[in-house]
Structure formats: C-alpha cells, structure tokens
Write an enzyme that holds these catalytic residues in place. Sequence first.
Site, PDB file in Angstrom:
ATOM      1  N   GLU A 226      19.013  16.497  24.578  1.00 33.13           N
ATOM      2  CA  GLU A 226      20.395  17.364  24.829  1.00 33.13           C
ATOM      3  C   GLU A 226      20.980  17.564  23.662  1.00 33.13           C
ATOM      4  OE1 GLU A 226      23.827  19.107  26.684  1.00 33.13           O
ATOM      5  OE2 GLU A 226      23.365  17.384  25.625  1.00 33.13           O
ATOM      6  N   GLU A 227      21.525  16.590  22.650  1.00 28.50           N
ATOM      7  CA  GLU A 227      22.966  17.543  21.750  1.00 28.50           C
ATOM      8  C   GLU A 227      21.485  17.995  20.880  1.00 28.50           C
ATOM      9  OE1 GLU A 227      25.105  17.488  22.125  1.00 28.50           O
ATOM     10  OE2 GLU A 227      25.702  15.977  22.837  1.00 28.50           O
TER      11      GLU A 227
ATOM     12  N   HIS B 227      32.818  14.871  20.892  1.00 24.41           N
ATOM     13  CA  HIS B 227      32.321  14.971  19.741  1.00 24.41           C
ATOM     14  C   HIS B 227      33.243  15.128  18.284  1.00 24.41           C
ATOM     15  CE1 HIS B 227      28.716  17.887  21.029  1.00 24.41           C
ATOM     16  NE2 HIS B 227      28.874  17.002  21.698  1.00 24.41           N
TER      17      HIS B 227
ATOM     18  N   ASP C 257      21.333  10.685  23.896  1.00 15.41           N
ATOM     19  CA  ASP C 257      21.523  10.892  22.613  1.00 15.41           C
ATOM     20  C   ASP C 257      23.255  11.398  22.438  1.00 15.41           C
ATOM     21  OD1 ASP C 257      20.996  13.405  24.217  1.00 15.41           O
ATOM     22  OD2 ASP C 257      20.459  14.586  22.084  1.00 15.41           O
TER      23      ASP C 257
ATOM     24  N   GLU D 224      28.000  15.144  32.890  1.00 14.89           N
ATOM     25  CA  GLU D 224      28.728  15.677  31.544  1.00 14.89           C
ATOM     26  C   GLU D 224      30.233  15.725  31.337  1.00 14.89           C
ATOM     27  OE1 GLU D 224      27.624  16.723  28.714  1.00 14.89           O
ATOM     28  OE2 GLU D 224      25.840  16.582  29.106  1.00 14.89           O
TER      29      GLU D 224
ATOM     30  N   ASP E 214      30.142  11.858  26.395  1.00 12.56           N
ATOM     31  CA  ASP E 214      29.151  12.348  25.937  1.00 12.56           C
ATOM     32  C   ASP E 214      28.509  11.819  25.545  1.00 12.56           C
ATOM     33  OD1 ASP E 214      27.720  15.001  26.030  1.00 12.56           O
ATOM     34  OD2 ASP E 214      28.955  15.529  24.412  1.00 12.56           O
TER      35      ASP E 214
ATOM     36  N   HIS F  36      22.102  12.786  28.874  1.00 14.63           N
ATOM     37  CA  HIS F  36      21.627  12.283  27.848  1.00 14.63           C
ATOM     38  C   HIS F  36      22.225  11.136  27.582  1.00 14.63           C
ATOM     39  CE1 HIS F  36      25.021  13.862  25.399  1.00 14.63           C
ATOM     40  NE2 HIS F  36      24.517  15.126  26.975  1.00 14.63           N
TER      41      HIS F  36
END
Length: 384
Positions: free
Chosen positions: A139-140, A357, A73, A168, A104, A71
């Site tokens: 995805e997020e 994150h 995003d 991931e 990520d 992903h």
Amino acid sequence: MSKALDIARDLLACPSVTPADAGALGVLEKLLKDAGFETYRLTFSEPGADDTDNLYARIGAGHPHITFAGHTDVVPPGDNAAWSHDAFAATVDGGVLYGRGAVDMKGAIACAAAAVLDYLEANGGKPKGSISFLITGDEEGPAVNGTVKLLDWAAKRGEKFDHCLLGEPSNVNALGDCIKAGRRGSLSGTLIVEGKQGHAAYPDRAHNPLPEIASLVAALDADPLDQGSDHFPPSNLEFLSIDTGNPAWNVIPAQARARFNIRHNDCRTQDALRALIEARVEKLTGNRITARIEWEPSNADAFLTQPGAFTDLVIDAIEEVTGRKPKLDTGGGTSDARFITHYCPVLEFGLVGQTMHQIDERTPVADLDALTQIYRGVLTRYFK
C-alpha cells in the site's frame, strides 16, 4: 496488557518496510487460523515491481459479509537515532505505544483482530454470516501487487463482500472525530513546451520556452477547476516542478516541462478533466506556443460511499465509545479504498493520524483499547 496491544506489538516488531513482509502477515495469519479462519497467502507479481505478499482470511458462511481491510507494510523509519525509542522495538512508554506503523496502520489491524476474536469467543466461534480480513503488503509502495489484485482474486473465487471497514488513520485530532466516507481522485501529468535551443548570447537565434511555460503555469494555476460538490471541496491543480534538464549557463533550452498533480472531486470523470485541461492549454497557446500534455496512468478516481444503514451503524458504535459524533469527510490523499469501492461500500476508520509517517509515530494505548471496543460494537450491531 490488552489483546490489541499484544497483537500490535507483535506486528510492530516486524520491520515490514514496503515491499518487505518481515513476518508481519505471518503474525496475523497464525492468530486468525488458530481462531478457525480459512487463510490464504498470496504473492502477486508485476513487471517492474517487487513481488508482494498478501493475506486473505475468512470465517463463517453466507451474508452479511463484513471485511476488515488494511496493510502491514510501512514507510521507512528515517533516522532511527532520531526516535525516542527504536522504530521497530514496539516500546510502550507512559501509556503510549511507539513504532513505525503504530497508527498507519498496524495498530488498527490489531484492534480489528482483537475485536473479532472477542466477538467470536462470545458467540460460539462463528458469526451470523461472514467476517474476513483483506490485508496487503503493498500500500505504501506502488500499490500494484496488493489490494487491487487481492480483490480480483477474491472475486474470481466467488467472494462477495457486503461492507468493508478500512483501518486507515482517519481521525484528525481525537479518536472518533472523523470517518473517511470517500476520497478525492488523483491525476498527474506533465505540461511540455517546445522551444529552440541556442546560445544565451544570441537569443534572436533561439526560442526560449521558459517564459512561455511560466505564463501557462500561472494561467492554469489561477483558473479554478470547479466549485466543489455536496461532499467534496473544490478540485485543485498543483504544479510540482518546472524543469529543462539544462546544466549549462550559456545555452537556451530546447524544451521546458512542468509536472503537476490534480486532486479532484466527483464533479468530473478523469477523462472529462483531461479534456478540460487540454482545452484550456489549447486556448491559452493558440498558434503562438507549441505545447502538449503527457498524462500519467491513474487508478485513483474520486468516489463516495453514500450515507445509509452501514454508515449509521458505524457512527453509533463510535459515539457510544467516544461520546463524539464523527464527521463524514472526503479529504486527504488516496487509499486502497479506491479499489474496494468497486466491490462494496467502504468506510475508513482507524486511529488518529497526527504522527503517521513521522519520527516517533505513536498512539496512546487507551486509543487502541477504545478502537477495539468500537470495532466490537460494529460487529454486534452488524450481526444482530
């Protein structure tokens, strides 16, 4: 700079905070199209959710067919002033790449792209089978207009995947220490206890649901769901809040609600798990307490990719580059692998997830180069 670093910096410079694309998929699409891939940009819609862009790209024909999933995003950067470097400047400082999405998981996408391009260049521009990229921008977020719909679209047009690598950030402390070979499921609900509203000075004229829900929460929390299985730890039920929606200081509430989440293994299906919790609540309440559970929809069941030739191949590639034999793990949260597992065996292996994150999300450039070598080694072994 290495090819992977070049690609990663181009991707990180796109502020693709979910559900925005901000040009990230275009960066990857141009790169793959220039290398001979057929590319498809797809926008999916769902009532109540943002329209989201996705990318599917494929080169080659027939089997074996390996797909790299991921992903583009990212989560919001938070306070950009708290970062050592702008969250979307893709700064390299001291051999470390800083930026939202570095681990990520734009970094891993860049490594996969660099590895594939190098493999194709060394093998006449075509694989002995098929290579594809399955990349989403959802995805997020709610994950309703992303991988789940992209897979359905691909299946309807006849795409058949043999194996998938999802980039991931699977590693805990060092590159090569962990492969995610499965994931626990996630199931959420709300325990509701009914009472009778009344004045706090006259409790005999009311029925306070708070002591009752507190006793139910304590009992459910203390009773294990299972003892785990061969590949999974025990399931765990976590209560997240107890609420009455009562702003007053002198009113006994009519209802109390406790939200909970269960991270579960493969001992039970979600239907069986719902039945177990409801049976326990019924036994605890008897005729004394009026209680029920409202379940949230879930598309996150537990799954496991069984060890086999593909797993061995990936382990060998990792061990050759890092000198580490990765552990096969099923911990952590959910990922899009929960959708992919319905179409083909899937393993998750990417960068080290310690800063995902977080403020100053980052990865050593050396890890980008090593991950590229690992993916390159996977391709060499896969298309022998």
